[in-house]
Design a protein around this motif. Structure first.
Motif, PDB file in Angstrom:
ATOM      1  N   GLN A  32       0.864  -1.169   0.000  1.00 39.07           N
ATOM      2  CA  GLN A  32       0.000   0.000   0.000  1.00 39.07           C
ATOM      3  C   GLN A  32       0.908   1.227   0.000  1.00 39.07           C
ATOM      4  O   GLN A  32       1.338   1.681   1.051  1.00 39.07           O
ATOM      5  N   TYR A  33       1.187   1.741  -1.171  1.00 44.18           N
ATOM      6  CA  TYR A  33       2.152   2.826  -1.287  1.00 44.18           C
ATOM      7  C   TYR A  33       1.604   4.147  -0.753  1.00 44.18           C
ATOM      8  O   TYR A  33       2.360   5.033  -0.402  1.00 44.18           O
ATOM      9  N   LEU A  34       0.285   4.269  -0.690  1.00 47.36           N
ATOM     10  CA  LEU A  34      -0.347   5.499  -0.221  1.00 47.36           C
ATOM     11  C   LEU A  34      -1.093   5.242   1.081  1.00 47.36           C
ATOM     12  O   LEU A  34      -1.874   4.300   1.181  1.00 47.36           O
ATOM     13  N   ARG A  35      -0.824   6.099   2.081  1.00 49.06           N
ATOM     14  CA  ARG A  35      -1.532   5.995   3.352  1.00 49.06           C
ATOM     15  C   ARG A  35      -2.208   7.318   3.676  1.00 49.06           C
ATOM     16  O   ARG A  35      -1.678   8.380   3.372  1.00 49.06           O
ATOM     17  N   HIS A  36      -3.377   7.201   4.315  1.00 49.22           N
ATOM     18  CA  HIS A  36      -4.202   8.368   4.589  1.00 49.22           C
ATOM     19  C   HIS A  36      -4.131   8.757   6.066  1.00 49.22           C
ATOM     20  O   HIS A  36      -3.690   7.971   6.915  1.00 49.22           O
ATOM     21  N   THR A  37      -4.604   9.952   6.369  1.00 49.16           N
ATOM     22  CA  THR A  37      -4.644  10.406   7.758  1.00 49.16           C
ATOM     23  C   THR A  37      -5.460   9.460   8.613  1.00 49.16           C
ATOM     24  O   THR A  37      -5.119   9.179   9.771  1.00 49.16           O
ATOM     25  N   GLY A  38      -6.543   8.926   8.045  1.00 47.20           N
ATOM     26  CA  GLY A  38      -7.401   8.008   8.785  1.00 47.20           C
ATOM     27  C   GLY A  38      -6.738   6.685   9.122  1.00 47.20           C
ATOM     28  O   GLY A  38      -7.256   5.920   9.953  1.00 47.20           O
ATOM     29  N   ASP A  39      -5.593   6.385   8.482  1.00 54.52           N
ATOM     30  CA  ASP A  39      -4.884   5.135   8.752  1.00 54.52           C
ATOM     31  C   ASP A  39      -3.981   5.225   9.983  1.00 54.52           C
ATOM     32  O   ASP A  39      -3.416   4.216  10.416  1.00 54.52           O
ATOM     33  N   LEU A  40      -3.818   6.439  10.525  1.00 54.55           N
ATOM     34  CA  LEU A  40      -2.950   6.608  11.688  1.00 54.55           C
ATOM     35  C   LEU A  40      -3.502   5.864  12.898  1.00 54.55           C
ATOM     36  O   LEU A  40      -4.712   5.887  13.161  1.00 54.55           O
ATOM     37  N   ARG A  41      -2.621   5.220  13.640  1.00 57.49           N
ATOM     38  CA  ARG A  41      -2.991   4.513  14.869  1.00 57.49           C
ATOM     39  C   ARG A  41      -2.392   5.257  16.052  1.00 57.49           C
ATOM     40  O   ARG A  41      -1.188   5.476  16.111  1.00 57.49           O
ATOM     41  N   GLU A  42      -3.224   5.650  16.988  1.00 56.06           N
ATOM     42  CA  GLU A  42      -2.756   6.437  18.130  1.00 56.06           C
ATOM     43  C   GLU A  42      -2.036   5.537  19.139  1.00 56.06           C
ATOM     44  O   GLU A  42      -2.591   4.563  19.630  1.00 56.06           O
ATOM     45  N   LEU A  43      -0.791   5.892  19.410  1.00 61.69           N
ATOM     46  CA  LEU A  43      -0.011   5.187  20.425  1.00 61.69           C
ATOM     47  C   LEU A  43      -0.177   5.856  21.778  1.00 61.69           C
ATOM     48  O   LEU A  43      -0.247   5.194  22.807  1.00 61.69           O
ATOM     49  N   ILE A  44      -0.210   7.177  21.746  1.00 57.49           N
ATOM     50  CA  ILE A  44      -0.445   7.973  22.957  1.00 57.49           C
ATOM     51  C   ILE A  44      -1.466   9.044  22.609  1.00 57.49           C
ATOM     52  O   ILE A  44      -1.313   9.760  21.624  1.00 57.49           O
ATOM     53  N   LYS A  45      -2.507   9.147  23.402  1.00 60.55           N
ATOM     54  CA  LYS A  45      -3.504  10.197  23.210  1.00 60.55           C
ATOM     55  C   LYS A  45      -3.832  10.798  24.566  1.00 60.55           C
ATOM     56  O   LYS A  45      -4.278  10.101  25.476  1.00 60.55           O
ATOM     57  N   ALA A  46      -3.580  12.071  24.698  1.00 65.53           N
ATOM     58  CA  ALA A  46      -3.825  12.754  25.961  1.00 65.53           C
ATOM     59  C   ALA A  46      -4.379  14.133  25.682  1.00 65.53           C
ATOM     60  O   ALA A  46      -4.407  14.594  24.537  1.00 65.53           O
ATOM     61  N   GLU A  47      -4.812  14.806  26.729  1.00 67.55           N
ATOM     62  CA  GLU A  47      -5.322  16.163  26.594  1.00 67.55           C
ATOM     63  C   GLU A  47      -4.271  17.085  25.992  1.00 67.55           C
ATOM     64  O   GLU A  47      -4.581  17.992  25.225  1.00 67.55           O
ATOM     65  N   GLY A  48      -3.022  16.824  26.322  1.00 71.01           N
ATOM     66  CA  GLY A  48      -1.956  17.715  25.897  1.00 71.01           C
ATOM     67  C   GLY A  48      -1.245  17.343  24.620  1.00 71.01           C
ATOM     68  O   GLY A  48      -0.291  18.014  24.222  1.00 71.01           O
ATOM     69  N   GLY A  49      -1.675  16.288  23.929  1.00 75.58           N
ATOM     70  CA  GLY A  49      -1.016  15.924  22.689  1.00 75.58           C
ATOM     71  C   GLY A  49      -1.182  14.463  22.349  1.00 75.58           C
ATOM     72  O   GLY A  49      -1.943  13.731  22.996  1.00 75.58           O
ATOM     73  N   HIS A 336      12.213   6.026   0.377  1.00 75.83           N
ATOM     74  CA  HIS A 336      11.736   7.357   0.728  1.00 75.83           C
ATOM     75  C   HIS A 336      10.297   7.318   1.260  1.00 75.83           C
ATOM     76  O   HIS A 336       9.442   6.613   0.713  1.00 75.83           O
ATOM     77  N   ILE A 337      10.083   8.084   2.333  1.00 79.49           N
ATOM     78  CA  ILE A 337       8.740   8.305   2.865  1.00 79.49           C
ATOM     79  C   ILE A 337       8.395   9.764   2.595  1.00 79.49           C
ATOM     80  O   ILE A 337       9.059  10.667   3.107  1.00 79.49           O
ATOM     81  N   VAL A 338       7.387   9.997   1.774  1.00 78.37           N
ATOM     82  CA  VAL A 338       7.007  11.358   1.365  1.00 78.37           C
ATOM     83  C   VAL A 338       5.732  11.768   2.091  1.00 78.37           C
ATOM     84  O   VAL A 338       4.705  11.089   1.973  1.00 78.37           O
ATOM     85  N   TYR A 339       5.809  12.872   2.825  1.00 74.53           N
ATOM     86  CA  TYR A 339       4.638  13.399   3.526  1.00 74.53           C
ATOM     87  C   TYR A 339       4.177  14.675   2.819  1.00 74.53           C
ATOM     88  O   TYR A 339       4.979  15.572   2.543  1.00 74.53           O
ATOM     89  N   ARG A 363      -3.082  14.571  -1.228  1.00 77.46           N
ATOM     90  CA  ARG A 363      -3.441  15.836  -0.585  1.00 77.46           C
ATOM     91  C   ARG A 363      -2.786  15.891   0.788  1.00 77.46           C
ATOM     92  O   ARG A 363      -2.174  14.916   1.244  1.00 77.46           O
ATOM     93  N   ALA A 364      -2.924  17.027   1.452  1.00 73.55           N
ATOM     94  CA  ALA A 364      -2.277  17.248   2.747  1.00 73.55           C
ATOM     95  C   ALA A 364      -2.623  16.148   3.746  1.00 73.55           C
ATOM     96  O   ALA A 364      -3.766  15.707   3.838  1.00 73.55           O
ATOM     97  N   GLY A 365      -1.592  15.706   4.490  1.00 75.53           N
ATOM     98  CA  GLY A 365      -1.780  14.701   5.524  1.00 75.53           C
ATOM     99  C   GLY A 365      -1.550  13.279   5.077  1.00 75.53           C
ATOM    100  O   GLY A 365      -1.560  12.358   5.904  1.00 75.53           O
ATOM    101  N   GLN A 366      -1.308  13.063   3.786  1.00 74.19           N
ATOM    102  CA  GLN A 366      -1.085  11.709   3.290  1.00 74.19           C
ATOM    103  C   GLN A 366       0.405  11.395   3.175  1.00 74.19           C
ATOM    104  O   GLN A 366       1.237  12.293   3.088  1.00 74.19           O
ATOM    105  N   VAL A 367       0.710  10.098   3.176  1.00 72.10           N
ATOM    106  CA  VAL A 367       2.088   9.630   3.078  1.00 72.10           C
ATOM    107  C   VAL A 367       2.210   8.672   1.898  1.00 72.10           C
ATOM    108  O   VAL A 367       1.339   7.819   1.678  1.00 72.10           O
ATOM    109  N   VAL A 368       3.290   8.831   1.136  1.00 72.79           N
ATOM    110  CA  VAL A 368       3.579   7.938   0.012  1.00 72.79           C
ATOM    111  C   VAL A 368       4.907   7.242   0.284  1.00 72.79           C
ATOM    112  O   VAL A 368       5.909   7.898   0.613  1.00 72.79           O
TER     113      VAL A 368
END
Length: 453
Positions: A32-49, A336-339, A363-368
């Motif tokens: 899968q050469y193209l990944r979307h923002t929705g594919d991100l998996r949260e490792l840490i999620k807090a109020e501050g970041g 290469h990882i292109v953001y 578009r913005a936020g995607q990775v190739v």
């Protein structure tokens, strides 16, 4: 006999299911050469970041352990000190923060303010932290190398401070964020530090947050608290700079093997020079290496940022004007990882035997993900700029172009090209005479501009 037939049917059914599963797995393993923002998996999620990942090693890169994700830190929060088993490369997309870095021998080596367009390199095993005393969120793209880590593609983080993740409200998204000190008995820690056990208990109990915690309020009733917070960074930066200069001045010999061509006294321990600017580079504010009507490109390698030699990473930042093109081009020595930072465009990737591996609008936020030797073509949309940051798996990445003044086809002997493509000289010269005066970025042609009008 009936029992035997029943067992035989069950066995055949099981074999068919296994075969179907194998086919499904094989199909699912397609790159899968193209990944979307929705594919991100949260490792840490807090109020501050947050810290998120596109998940494990990018399978498009054979024999490599590259991963990518995003890091955010809200205003008024701090990322607690930690170290990890992977090299980190961060590019700041927006906002700012003060970051600290400490060498494995305990010397603070860098205390800097990073902001939009900066690169921050964090070597494996070095302790780092960040404080956002500003008024806006810090957001950064991160790439990492886990080739010598515990798990391929995933970084293992070791926090020096913070409560156990199981005791926080966000335990689901903050696994393994408790301080490593909690893994020791209090009596042995007291013995190591030569303090009372009660002091150890107070040290471990006082911080109730983990990974990302809120800073003392600037608007609180105590002016002293606000003043102290304002002075933290100034004192911290002054102190670390002094210690760094002192360490170098007394002949610590913290010299990288390759930078000066000879081995330093502490190079066996993998140390680097304790230079305040060694780990932060102002990429966007440096002079562009390529600048023409099509846009700009900035290259970052080990010559400009020596620590990248240890990280085995390099990068380039591209800003394409509407309709501009980069490529076809392939990398000789790096994946290469292109953001995509902003804008829209189109990316194509070609593999062996003329296979089209990817043809997608980006578009913005995607990775190739572009594997080494696979040729790629990037085009900005006709209506807006395309801004990108590309991180490669080599500190000195090299690329081969098939267009522009450095095109391999343009500079190949004419007879070789005409025979290879079975074309006449007249047609070959039409290709050869075009784009003679541009390198890397190909501006939108005059004919295309007239069509747009």
């Amino acid at each position: 006999m009936e029992v035997q037939h029943t067992m035989l049917r069950a066995l055949l059914l099981f074999s068919a299911l296994c075969a179907m599963s194998a086919i499904t797995l094989a199909a699912g393993a397609a790159p899968q050469y193209l990944r979307h923002t929705g594919d991100l998996r949260e490792l840490i999620k807090a109020e501050g970041g947050s810290v998120s990942s596109w998940g494990g090693a990018l399978e498009e890169f054979p024999n490599a352990s590259l991963g990518a994700g995003m890091v955010t830190l809200e205003a008024g929060f701090m990322m607690l000190p930690e170290y990890s088993d992977c090299h980190y490369f961060l590019y700041v997309i927006e906002g700012s923060a003060h970051v600290g870095l400490m060498s494995p021998v305990g010397f603070p080596t860098n205390a800097r303010r990073i902001e939009q367009g900066d690169v921050f390199a964090i070597p494996r095993g070095w302790a780092s932290w960040a404080v956002n005393c500003g008024s806006s969120r810090l957001r950064a793209f991160a790439a990492w190398d886990t080739s010598e880590g515990h798990a391929r593609g995933e970084c293992m983080h070791f926090h020096l401070a913070g409560s156990s993740s199981t005791s926080t409200a966000a335990a689901e998204h903050q696994k393994d964020t408790g301080s490593i000190l909690r893994g020791f008995s209090k009596d042995l820690l007291a013995k190591a530090w030569d303090v009372d056990v009660s002091h150890v208990e107070s040290l471990l109990r006082s911080q109730r947050g983990s990974a990302i915690v809120r800073l003392p309020s600037r608007s609180g009733s105590s002016p002293a608290t606000s003043h102290a917070l304002d002075q933290i960074v100034h004192t911290w930066m002054t102190t670390t700079t002094t210690i760094s200069q002192l360490a170098m001045g007394v002949g610590m010999g913290l010299v990288d093997d390759d930078v000066n061509g000879k081995q330093g006294a502490s190079s066996a321990f993998g140390m680097w020079p304790l230079s305040g600017g060694e780990f932060v580079y102002n990429l966007d504010r440096s002079s562009a290496d390529v600048a023409n009507k099509g846009g700009k490109v900035w290259f970052l390698n080990a010559h400009r940022m020596p620590v990248l030699r240890q990280l085995r990473m390099g990068a380039h930042r591209a800003s394409l004007r509407p309709g501009a093109v980069i490529g076809p081009v392939w990398s000789v020595n790096a994946h290469h990882i292109v953001y995509v930072i902003s804008g829209k465009g189109r990316v194509q990737i070609a593999g062996p035997d003329g296979r089209n591996e990817l043809d997608a609008e980006v578009r913005a936020g995607q990775v190739v993900a572009i594997p080494r030797f696979f040729a790629a073509l990037k085009v900005a949309s006709e209506g807006e700029r395309l801004e990108m940051i590309s991180v490669g798996s080599s500190s000195m990445p090299w690329s081969s172009f098939l267009s522009g003044s450095t095109s391999m086809l343009k500079n190949m002997p004419l007879e070789v090209v005409t025979h290879a493509f079975n074309i006449d000289r007249e047609l070959e010269e039409k290709f050869r005479e075009k784009r003679r005066d541009v390198t890397a970025i190909l501006p939108q042609s005059e004919s295309e501009r007239q069509k747009d009008v």
